[in-house]
Design a protein around this motif. Structure first.
Motif, PDB file in Angstrom:
ATOM      1  N   LEU A  77     -12.744  -4.032  -8.313  1.00 60.69           N
ATOM      2  CA  LEU A  77     -10.869  -3.485  -7.586  1.00 60.69           C
ATOM      3  C   LEU A  77     -11.199  -4.156  -5.649  1.00 60.69           C
ATOM      4  O   LEU A  77      -9.484  -4.598  -5.980  1.00 60.69           O
ATOM      5  N   MET A  81      -8.911  -7.593  -7.669  1.00 59.05           N
ATOM      6  CA  MET A  81      -7.614  -7.181  -7.457  1.00 59.05           C
ATOM      7  C   MET A  81      -7.213  -6.555  -6.561  1.00 59.05           C
ATOM      8  O   MET A  81      -5.583  -7.391  -5.970  1.00 59.05           O
ATOM      9  N   GLY A 190     -11.802  -6.701 -12.293  1.00 63.23           N
ATOM     10  CA  GLY A 190     -10.167  -6.715 -11.576  1.00 63.23           C
ATOM     11  C   GLY A 190      -9.573  -6.922 -12.857  1.00 63.23           C
ATOM     12  O   GLY A 190      -8.055  -6.991 -12.133  1.00 63.23           O
ATOM     13  N   PHE A 193      -7.939  -3.260 -13.987  1.00 63.82           N
ATOM     14  CA  PHE A 193      -7.147  -3.001 -12.937  1.00 63.82           C
ATOM     15  C   PHE A 193      -5.605  -3.704 -12.397  1.00 63.82           C
ATOM     16  O   PHE A 193      -4.430  -2.410 -11.551  1.00 63.82           O
ATOM     17  N   THR A 194      -5.410  -4.864 -13.087  1.00 63.35           N
ATOM     18  CA  THR A 194      -4.439  -5.167 -12.249  1.00 63.35           C
ATOM     19  C   THR A 194      -2.931  -5.151 -13.662  1.00 63.35           C
ATOM     20  O   THR A 194      -1.540  -5.164 -13.005  1.00 63.35           O
TER      21      THR A 194
END
Length: 315
Positions: A77, A81, A190, A193-194
């Motif tokens: 995160l 991200m 990452g 989360f993206t």
């Protein structure tokens, strides 16, 4: 003799990795000419994660514990991200050369955050280095009308701060995990989360790409930025076991120079006197850090979590 050869080869690999990381902001700036930020970030992370996981699966690994997975999710995160995303947003309004120089402040953030986490004061040289580098950031802000930092500058600084926080966190919590494992899971989280932001962008009217998008923009996003990041991490993970942490810290600090050079050569960007002054102050501040500052903090740079874990394995 073998140790000396190993150190030389490790240093060479680390220089190559630093050059790749330095070129990243230039490649991203070029790709952003045809791709929206979230598309660019999604493609980059997907390519990087695919290559890292291909190597990891071929090599084999022990599955992390639930606690380690939660920590790696937090690392993903923070970076890539937030870290890469903020820098990408910043690059939409500032030049790649400016972004490369500002990203050099990650070293300062790492030293400061490590001191806070350890509840200790950095050395006097470390304090002086942070202050001088701060003066360099102020000088870079003077390159804009009104002599103040623009929103793009602040976003790049936010990305550097997020990356530094991820480095410090990784060095203290997942130092007993193999670096490649940390990096592969970090990029996978990452990407996860993206993806919601990528889908939101595509459904909100921005689309998957701009009308100016060309195959070259997709190629740079996937191969140069995504594949380049993965290769840089693989080279770093191989090199860090061969050279002292202090040497790694010094070598990684030249990443902004590679970024500045590639922005000037590949994109034709110019650098004015204020930017030269800012670059000199930032780099001078970084190299002021003492051996104690470097020994007690993970080597900084883009994607710091994987490198932080590698340093932890040496302790």
């Amino acid at each position: 003799m073998g140790t000396a050869v190993g150190r030389r080869s490790g240093t060479l690999l680390l220089i190559i990795a630093s050059a790749i990381w330095g070129c990243w902001s230039t490649g991203e700036k070029y790709a952003l000419r045809g791709l929206p930020v979230m598309t660019m970030l999604g493609v980059t992370l997907a390519a990087a994660a695919a290559l890292l996981w291909a190597v990891l699966l071929a090599k084999g690994h022990r599955r992390p514990t639930g606690r380690q997975l939660r920590t790696m999710a937090l690392l993903g995160l923070l970076e890539p991200m937030i870290g890469y995303g903020a820098i990408g947003l910043g690059l939409t309004s500032i030049e790649a050369a400016q972004a490369a120089l500002l990203s050099g402040t990650e070293s300062c953030f790492v030293v400061a955050l490590s001191a806070l986490a350890a509840r200790r004061l950095p050395t006097l040289r470390g304090v002086a280095g942070v202050l001088i580098a701060t003066g360099g950031v102020a000088a870079l802000g003077g390159a804009h009308p009104g002599a103040r930092l623009a929103a793009g500058d602040l976003l790049v600084l936010l990305g550097s701060l997020s990356a530094a926080g991820s480095s410090v966190l990784a060095g203290r919590i997942v130092s007993n995990v193999e670096p490649l494992v940390v990096t592969a899971y970090q990029f996978a989280f990452g990407l996860v989360f993206t993806l919601p932001l990528v889908l939101w962008q595509w459904t909100s009217g921005a689309g998957i790409a701009t009308p100016d998008a060309r195959p070259g923009h997709w190629f740079v996003a996937a191969v140069v930025c995504g594949g380049g990041l993965a290769i840089a991490f693989l080279l770093f993970n191989h090199a860090i076991a061969r050279i002292p942490v202090t040497v790694a810290g010094v070598v990684l600090n030249v990443i902004p120079l590679f970024g500045l050079a590639t922005a000037m050569l590949a994109l034709g960007e110019g650098v004015d006197r204020r930017q030269f002054l800012g670059a000199a102050l930032i780099l001078g501040g970084i190299f002021l850090f003492s051996e104690r500052d470097l020994d007690e903090t993970p080597p900084p740079g883009p994607g710091g979590p994987g490198r932080a874990a590698a340093v932890g394995d040496q302790r």
